[in-house]
Design a protein around this motif. Structure first.
Motif, PDB file in Angstrom:
ATOM      1  N   GLU A   1     -12.203  75.893  28.285  1.00 21.54           N
ATOM      2  CA  GLU A   1     -12.235  76.313  26.804  1.00 21.54           C
ATOM      3  C   GLU A   1     -13.984  76.869  27.371  1.00 21.54           C
ATOM      4  O   GLU A   1     -15.193  75.705  27.486  1.00 21.54           O
ATOM      5  CB  GLU A   1     -12.292  76.234  25.624  1.00 21.54           C
ATOM      6  CG  GLU A   1     -12.192  77.408  25.148  1.00 21.54           C
ATOM      7  CD  GLU A   1     -11.644  77.460  23.045  1.00 21.54           C
ATOM      8  OE1 GLU A   1     -12.641  78.137  22.656  1.00 21.54           O
ATOM      9  OE2 GLU A   1     -10.772  76.610  23.279  1.00 21.54           O
ATOM     10  N   GLY A   2     -14.878  78.014  27.733  1.00 23.60           N
ATOM     11  CA  GLY A   2     -15.692  78.586  28.159  1.00 23.60           C
ATOM     12  C   GLY A   2     -16.466  78.563  29.759  1.00 23.60           C
ATOM     13  O   GLY A   2     -16.975  78.804  29.705  1.00 23.60           O
TER      14      GLY A   2
ATOM     15  N   LYS B   1     -20.965  77.906  33.743  1.00 24.00           N
ATOM     16  CA  LYS B   1     -20.210  77.458  31.921  1.00 24.00           C
ATOM     17  C   LYS B   1     -21.615  78.548  30.711  1.00 24.00           C
ATOM     18  O   LYS B   1     -22.731  77.455  30.900  1.00 24.00           O
ATOM     19  CB  LYS B   1     -19.988  76.192  31.538  1.00 24.00           C
ATOM     20  CG  LYS B   1     -19.716  76.843  29.932  1.00 24.00           C
ATOM     21  CD  LYS B   1     -19.500  74.760  29.674  1.00 24.00           C
ATOM     22  CE  LYS B   1     -18.953  75.035  27.221  1.00 24.00           C
ATOM     23  NZ  LYS B   1     -19.355  73.530  27.564  1.00 24.00           N
ATOM     24  N   GLY B   2     -21.494  79.059  30.500  1.00 23.18           N
ATOM     25  CA  GLY B   2     -22.743  80.049  29.775  1.00 23.18           C
ATOM     26  C   GLY B   2     -23.677  80.149  30.517  1.00 23.18           C
ATOM     27  O   GLY B   2     -25.058  80.229  30.582  1.00 23.18           O
TER      28      GLY B   2
ATOM     29  N   GLU C   1     -16.240  80.100  32.710  1.00 25.54           N
ATOM     30  CA  GLU C   1     -16.489  81.426  32.736  1.00 25.54           C
ATOM     31  C   GLU C   1     -15.471  81.269  34.816  1.00 25.54           C
ATOM     32  O   GLU C   1     -15.218  81.967  34.881  1.00 25.54           O
ATOM     33  CB  GLU C   1     -17.700  81.991  33.485  1.00 25.54           C
ATOM     34  CG  GLU C   1     -18.262  82.469  31.919  1.00 25.54           C
ATOM     35  CD  GLU C   1     -19.486  82.174  32.050  1.00 25.54           C
ATOM     36  OE1 GLU C   1     -20.640  81.987  31.048  1.00 25.54           O
ATOM     37  OE2 GLU C   1     -20.533  82.503  33.016  1.00 25.54           O
TER      38      GLU C   1
ATOM     39  N   ASN D   1     -23.330  71.872  31.025  1.00 24.71           N
ATOM     40  CA  ASN D   1     -23.744  71.531  29.022  1.00 24.71           C
ATOM     41  C   ASN D   1     -25.113  71.720  29.102  1.00 24.71           C
ATOM     42  O   ASN D   1     -25.358  71.899  28.033  1.00 24.71           O
ATOM     43  CB  ASN D   1     -23.129  70.811  29.128  1.00 24.71           C
ATOM     44  CG  ASN D   1     -21.492  70.812  28.696  1.00 24.71           C
ATOM     45  OD1 ASN D   1     -21.175  72.125  28.865  1.00 24.71           O
ATOM     46  ND2 ASN D   1     -20.755  70.166  29.093  1.00 24.71           N
TER      47      ASN D   1
END
Lengths: 468, 468
Positions: free
Chosen positions: B20-21, B61-62, B23, B88
């Protein structure tokens, strides 16, 4: 992933049973963390594991070498590499030989005093960003700053048909900064690095930040500096350039594999005068820094399983030894020196240097400047290159005028080049202090990079060709 | 064409991309096999079967990028976890992007099976001819290497790219030294080809290497001053690869580290100079229809009749350029030119390096002059075959200093003898303006470090030379 040494020994023993004269297997396991920040933004953030596996055989006087991604694949290639080597050896009129060594078991660990895991990756990222942000706060002319931090944890394993089993684990931690400064039409670059064998203790936070701040000031001054002059001048080389002369311009000519390839002007010159009486040059893979850490180019055993030892290459101006692999030592009837190094298990060992330096003299830096009187003080290398014919080139990051024996104004970078033996004959004084630093050297096809120590005293030279 | 890496890449992507998360996620796999025979001093001493390869995971991611590599496909999931943990803790990069699928059109792959079918005996035969030619008085060392290289890569990402390519090539290199008393000289020849029809007449090229080395034994002093020079394709490669190519790369433009900043559309060279980034030539060194992040490669006109026409971008650099760089019109749009490469300047191409901007192949468009015509036009000058020192160039300003290692002094249109000692000091913006004649004889060289360049002979007028 550390492989079972007895399992590797079984494979080597099987290879031996196929009629080879000698075989060895190397394996390595490297964990790498790398953080690179450019102008405040993370450009590289990488955490990787690299595994390597290589098998070398000596068959009918020729070397065979094969690599694979795992043990099963390696086993499949044993017959092919033996067959290829056996067939091409038919065309040879001479055979490669090596002397036998006794069996040996060694398990060596150079631990990190401060393990890299003691600091989180977030803290390391913040540190590299903080170091990156400092220069632009005080020097708006700096158009780009790149800071990088790298840590490596590596275990290398070696097993051969002589039952030599060696395992060595160690850490290397480094920090580097690269500046680009721009003011109108003038563009300057400056790079420097620090670190060592060890964990986080090799890159103290305050020292790294201090390095960035100090060199920010250097870049500011470089932007207002004149270009260095071109021509032939007397000069003082700082420790890093002195190392580059000892390593790049001279040391490569002493590598036994270059000598037996017929690619060194020092071939056949053992016992001959190659420099003035004041010059002694040593390669020492057992060297330690004053802080108790092994010097950056140090190792306990080379990648042929030979115990590392210091080698005097030039003794008071006379060439007394080359550096050797097992093959070149046998071919040239010299003792083993433990210089068979490979970048990784995926590469063939070659003759490589470790910490190569001019032995200290007794001069102070002031005496070096006084001896030169009027000339240049050249500081820090941008990399060097040499040829077997003894032509060398070394890029120089900074220069200072020397006037009436005193250091003068800062000048922009330049280069030095010429014929190695001629340059060595012009060395006059050697300083009494060795300064320790970190370096790397590339050689071969494909290029193999190994770590070296840039540990050297400063030297004065009464004639040097300088290209501005 | 059997490309077996695509399925593993797709399978790995399918198992890791559901977190999840995320891109975007990308899997890159690479494998290379090399069969190599090396002749050292006339003996077939080293035989290699090298199998290497691995893979890389890149994810976003983000807006945070994570990158990790692995050596075995079974370790891909672990690498994914490392890449995810890196993402992360990383900082957002608003320009970070993994490209979307774009169709490759009209690319004619070249996979010449005849190269693959060359047996060890065929390869040995080439070396035997070389050895026979080099068995000559004054020739001291006879070294040559022949390789068959099979390279495969595959890319799969969550934005629709699923692509793979496999290539085969032959590389052949001769190096020899001639020696007379204490003087030695160097002869070199190298070729890289993907077409068996292009394998040269070995007897002829080896003879040229031998004769070049012998002629250079007569060393001629070089006086300081301005003179005309001819650059051999190898010398042109060294200078353009190290001192010019970095200044054309988008990420260096963005960090203000290029002498070409602000010169787009301006005259930077003579009208005889046209340079293309040759992304679609199936014969080039790193030939592939797509770049190292899956974007179709293209032929990009970099310098057109002396006018700077384009810089080179990958996906991330193009997005950053779109945000930060001036555009002549609102409708202008920076997009990837298909120039993503996984490489480091000294180590060459490898999956272990994160993607960055890289040339595919800078190709200097041939002119009409033959080498003998160029030579006849020079009354007092130098012919530089191989310089050392280009790697220490200042990429921001294009400043460089080189020392000719192999080359000749030219007098009255004839090669008079080897260059005794000289340094050439200049910078790329000034230097390329001095190009007056472009030869008709480009050579594709087997050089795997830094940016690939293929050039014919070049004549430059009034170059500043510092004599020894």
């Amino acid at each position: 992933m550390i492989l079972d040494m007895d399992e590797l020994q079984k494979i080597v023993d099987y290879v031996y049973s196929q009629g080879v004269r000698y075989a060895d297997i190397r394996a390595d396991n490297t964990l790498i963390t790398r953080i690179q920040v450019r102008n405040g933004e993370i450009r590289v953030l990488k955490s990787s594991q690299e595994l390597g596996l290589g098998l070398r055989v000596l068959v009918n006087g020729s070397w065979g070498f094969t690599t694979a991604i795992d043990v099963a694949s390696l086993k499949k290639q044993i017959k092919s590499v033996i067959s290829l080597t056996r067939n091409s050896a038919k065309h040879n009129s001479s055979v490669t030989e090596i002397d036998d060594l006794r069996s040996c078991h060694a398990k060596i660990c150079w631990p990190a005093k401060v393990h890299p895991d003691k600091t989180t990756i977030e803290e390391k990222i913040d540190f590299v960003i903080e170091a990156n942000n400092r220069p632009k706060k005080t020097c708006p002319q700096i158009s780009s700053v790149t800071t990088s931090y790298t840590e490596r944890q590596q275990t290398r394993q070696f097993v051969n048909t002589e039952k030599r089993q060696i395992q060595h684990s160690h850490f290397r931690t480094t920090f580097g900064v690269h500046f680009v400064g721009k003011e109108q039409a003038i563009i300057v670059e400056r790079s420097c690095s620090m670190g060592g064998i060890g964990g986080l203790e090799a890159v103290p936070y305050d020292d790294a930040i201090g390095l960035v701040e100090k060199e920010t000031e250097t870049v500011k001054r470089l932007l207002r500096a004149d270009a260095a002059p071109s021509g032939n001048f007397p000069a003082v080389l700082n420790y890093e350039l002195s190392y580059t002369l000892a390593h790049e311009a001279f040391g490569h000519l002493c590598e036994g594999d270059s000598v037996i390839r017929g690619d060194s002007i020092l071939e056949g010159k053992l016992g001959s005068k190659v420099a003035s009486d004041s010059i002694t040059i040593i390669d020492d893979p057992t060297q330690y820094e004053p802080n108790g850490r092994p010097a950056f180019g140090s190792f306990p055993y080379d990648d042929e399983g030979v115990k590392a030892s210091p080698t005097v290459l030039v003794d008071k101006g006379t060439l007394v030894s080359y550096m050797h692999s097992r093959e070149s030592a046998k071919k040239l009837a010299q003792p083993l020196t433990g210089n068979g190094r490979a970048e990784s298990a995926k590469r063939r060992p070659q003759v490589r240097m470790s910490n190569t330096y001019f032995m200290q003299g007794d001069a102070t830096q002031e005496e070096l400047f006084e001896e030169v009187k009027n000339g240049l003080y050249l500081v820090d290398s941008r990399g060097g290159q040499t040829t077997g014919q003894g032509t060398y080139h070394v890029g120089v990051q900074l220069a200072y005028e020397i006037r009436n024996g005193r250091i003068g104004q800062l000048l922009r970078g330049t280069a030095i080049g010429g014929r190695t033996l001629e340059t060595l004959s012009h060395i006059r004084l050697i300083a009494k202090d060795i300064i320790f630093g970190i370096g790397a050297c590339g050689k071969g096809d494909p290029t193999q990079t190994v770590f070296t120590g840039t540990n050297c005293p400063e030297i004065s030279i009464n004639k040097l060709t300088i290209g501005g | 064409m059997d490309v077996s890496l695509l399925n593993p890449a797709q399978q790995l992507l399918n198992t890791i991309s559901h977190v999840e998360g995320l891109e975007s996620t990308e899997v890159y796999l690479e494998r290379e096999t090399r069969r190599v025979i090396r002749m050292i001093r006339g003996e077939f001493k080293i035989n290699e079967i090298i199998q290497e390869g691995g893979g890389a995971i890149r994810l976003i991611k983000g807006q945070r990028v994570g990158f990790s590599t692995f050596t075995e496909i079974s370790l891909g999931r672990e690498a994914f976890k490392r890449a995810l943990s890196i993402a992360n803790v990383s900082k957002p990069n608003p320009y970070a992007a993994i490209p979307a699928h774009r169709t490759v059109t009209n690319y004619k792959p070249l996979f010449d099976k005849r190269l693959l079918e060359l047996t060890p005996a065929d390869l040995s035969e080439t070396l035997l001819i070389t050895r026979d030619v080099l068995n000559a008085p004054k020739i001291h060392s006879k070294n040559a290497t022949i390789k068959i290289i099979v390279h495969e890569k595959a890319i799969a990402n969550t934005n629709g790219i699923e692509t793979a390519y496999k290539s085969v090539a032959l590389s052949f290199e001769i190096e020899c030294n001639a020696k007379k008393d204490d003087i030695s000289s160097y002869g070199h020849y190298g070729i890289f080809t993907r077409d068996a029809n292009d394998i040269p007449d070995i007897h002829a090229v080896a003879s040229r290497v031998r004769d070049d080395a012998i002629l250079q034994l007569n060393r001629v002093n070089v006086e300081s001053g301005d003179m005309d020079i001819i650059l051999h394709p190898l010398a042109a490669h060294e200078l353009l690869s190290w001192a010019m190519a970095p200044g054309l790369l988008g990420h260096n433009i963005l960090k203000n580290a290029s002498p070409f900043i602000g010169k787009m559309g301006e005259t930077v060279g003579p009208d005889v100079l046209t340079i293309i980034d040759n992304g679609r030539d199936p014969c080039s060194l790193y030939a592939c229809p797509f770049d190292d992040e899956g974007t179709p490669r293209q032929n990009t006109l970099v310098i057109s009749k002396g006018i700077l026409s384009s810089f080179l971008y990958d996906e991330t650099a193009a997005r950053e350029a779109q945000s930060k760089m001036k555009r002549a019109n609102e409708t202008d749009y920076y997009c990837s030119t298909g120039n993503s490469g996984r490489f480091s300047p000294y180590d060459g191409r490898s999956y272990t390096f994160p993607p960055t901007v890289s040339t595919n192949e800078l190709y200097v468009q041939p002119g009409s002059a033959s080498f003998s015509e160029m030579l006849r036009g020079i009354s007092n000058g130098l012919y530089i075959i191989y310089p050392i020192g280009a790697h220490s160039s200042n990429i921001s300003s294009g400043a460089f200093n080189i020392v000719p290692y192999a080359g000749f002094v030219i007098k009255d249109g004839e090669l008079q003898g080897g260059i005794k000692e000289a340094i050439i000091s200049s910078n790329i913006p000034d230097f390329i303006k001095k190009i007056s004649v472009v030869g008709n004889d480009p050579i594709r060289l087997p050089i795997t470090w830094n940016q690939p360049v293929t050039s014919p002979h070049l004549v430059l007028e009034d170059v500043k030379i510092i004599g020894g």
